[in-house]
Design an enzyme around this catalytic site. Sequence first.
Site, PDB file in Angstrom:
ATOM      1  N   LYS B  79       3.944  -5.357 -13.595  1.00 48.17           N
ATOM      2  CA  LYS B  79       3.087  -5.523 -12.419  1.00 48.17           C
ATOM      3  C   LYS B  79       1.617  -5.522 -12.838  1.00 48.17           C
ATOM      4  O   LYS B  79       1.230  -4.759 -13.735  1.00 48.17           O
ATOM      5  CB  LYS B  79       3.373  -4.369 -11.437  1.00 48.17           C
ATOM      6  CG  LYS B  79       2.703  -4.513 -10.076  1.00 48.17           C
ATOM      7  CD  LYS B  79       3.092  -3.363  -9.129  1.00 48.17           C
ATOM      8  CE  LYS B  79       2.465  -3.550  -7.751  1.00 48.17           C
ATOM      9  NZ  LYS B  79       2.825  -2.450  -6.812  1.00 48.17           N
ATOM     10  N   SER B 187       4.244  -3.936  -1.989  1.00 50.05           N
ATOM     11  CA  SER B 187       3.340  -4.742  -2.767  1.00 50.05           C
ATOM     12  C   SER B 187       3.943  -5.306  -4.055  1.00 50.05           C
ATOM     13  O   SER B 187       3.404  -6.264  -4.594  1.00 50.05           O
ATOM     14  CB  SER B 187       2.104  -3.922  -3.131  1.00 50.05           C
ATOM     15  OG  SER B 187       2.456  -2.871  -4.019  1.00 50.05           O
ATOM     16  N   SER B 211       6.255   0.392  -1.728  1.00 55.56           N
ATOM     17  CA  SER B 211       6.001  -0.838  -2.489  1.00 55.56           C
ATOM     18  C   SER B 211       7.002  -1.158  -3.585  1.00 55.56           C
ATOM     19  O   SER B 211       6.970  -2.257  -4.143  1.00 55.56           O
ATOM     20  CB  SER B 211       4.602  -0.799  -3.109  1.00 55.56           C
ATOM     21  OG  SER B 211       3.630  -1.055  -2.137  1.00 55.56           O
TER      22      SER B 211
END
EC number: 6.3.5.7
Lengths: 95, 521
Positions: B79, B187, B211
């Site tokens: 990420k 997210s 998330s």
Amino acid sequence: MSVDLQTVKRVAHLARIAVSEEDAERMTGELNAILGFVEQLNEVDVSGIEPMTSVTPMDMKKRQDVVTDGGKAADIVANAPATEENFFLVPKVVE
Amino acid sequence: MSDLTQLTISQARAKLHGKEITATEITEAYLSAIDRANPALNAYVAVTGDKARDMAKASDARLVKGEGGALEGIPLGIKDLFGTEGVHTQACSHVLDGFKPRYESTVTSNLWADGAVMLGKLNMDEFAMGSSNETSYYGPVINPWRRSRLDTVVMPTTHQGDGGFVSAGGTRTARSLDNAQLVPGGSSGGSATAVSAFLCAGATATDTGGSIRQPAAFTGTVGIKPTYGRCSRWGIVAFASSLDQAGPIARDVRDAAILLKSMASVDPKDTTSVDMPVPDYEAAIGKPIKGMKVGIPREYRVEGMPEEIEALWQKGIAWLKDAGAEIVDISLPHTKYALPAYYIVAPAEASSNLARYDGVRYGLRVPGKDIVDMYEKTRAAGFGREVKRRIMIGTYVLSAGYYDAYYLQAQKVRNLIKRDFETVFAAGVDVILTPATPSAAFGIADEDMAADPVKMYLNDIFTVTVNMAGLPGIAVPAGLDAKGLPLGLQLIGRPFDEETLFQTAAIIEQAAGTFQPEKWW
């Protein structure tokens, strides 16, 4: 509680975000929607309840007071938009 | 093996250590899959092909000598929130334009020390603020899953020549994919899409209010947010420091256990990193759950929740009961206040953490007539709408005169939420079962959600309590809805009892199976 246009502009300045008149108007509506949503917290009886300071009970870890790192000025300024001899450059702040 | 990207981490690990395949081969397979799929799915914002090939080569050298680590040669996606030395790290924000840190986050350092290979950086909501991956500066990520419908097809009667076939007509049903693009959740939308679409063997992710778990549920993957303090936050771009935790998204429960074992560590560089050895999570998989007490919180039955979510929950309860668990009804009375409290605490911490983006030390700078003007213009141009909204809320609730009414009240409510969980755990409940999300994946540019930020926030209604109380939570796929989209269940455990989560999630996985999207990209 709700915010008006003036408050939004003041908060934007505190947050150092430039906002246009149009931005500020839109944000006023959005912020009031969120503040309206969080309003329901007022109905919770919190008498005698301490505010949370740490989610897991733990003692703050302490380190030996010794130098373990440093001498990295070039690394620290490597990503800055403007530098000179390992200093950050900013617009003039003192006349 | 025709397609190496189809292997789970545990399968690839066995083949790599057994010298049936090489790290270079599996890395090349993923790099070409990314090449083909990324224009359609937008999961990666930076692909580090050369670095991946170098790391794979080094892995192969170690594997040949029999020195391979726990993740030797396993290609992973990272990420964009994790600091990776010399590599794109921008939290998918414009304000961090061009930022390439001179350090490596503790979590990714741990993965590389175990031999993993980095394929690239994954798309995400800007600064991890969002539940649909639409707030990214790099554009939305597309969910590899699409809705499908069952069509009744009338079969024509056809006659073909000599040696051909004769079809007698009649009807059959066929599933046809809808073209509408769906969000992967957020997210960690890039992480979830990349794992689900076979663009990495596993991915790192982070979870502040849901998330990891919400995108995992939206993509039919497994995601675990460990207990606060289990993974070091050092080198991860901060959003809300008292809530942020790193964890993996993986294709199955075992892979998630393997990844978390490597990601978690005791780190002197993060004062909230807990001083406890990391257990062997994989060993928990396959253990029976006979006699385990599973709590079903009545407050998670929310108004307007689709029938299908309730049915899924009941299925999960039945599976665990069949496996010998004792099901008990429990109450977590402050559940409904978790989301409003979160929307005070998280923006407050964010407004303070994001003060560092000032156009001086890294990233974007927009010139101004003086230094304050430069700050204001830089931040106005650098932050997206959702991020600005949260900074504004945070600044407001922390400002003079409002601190007690908002922030202090929210932190008190947070203690009550935590106490709810402590009460049920003290009464002997081992694990709590809930739905992971109140719906399946929704469409890109959903009008209702765009018009009302609170609607988007409601996605996290089942996951956010876990962050507020610092507990571990895992989302595990449990079935498909009528439109063929994946739905997930969530298990919540005691602090630092991730093992029970893996143990119980494996039972659900065994009953539900695993899910793959039909390839259209």
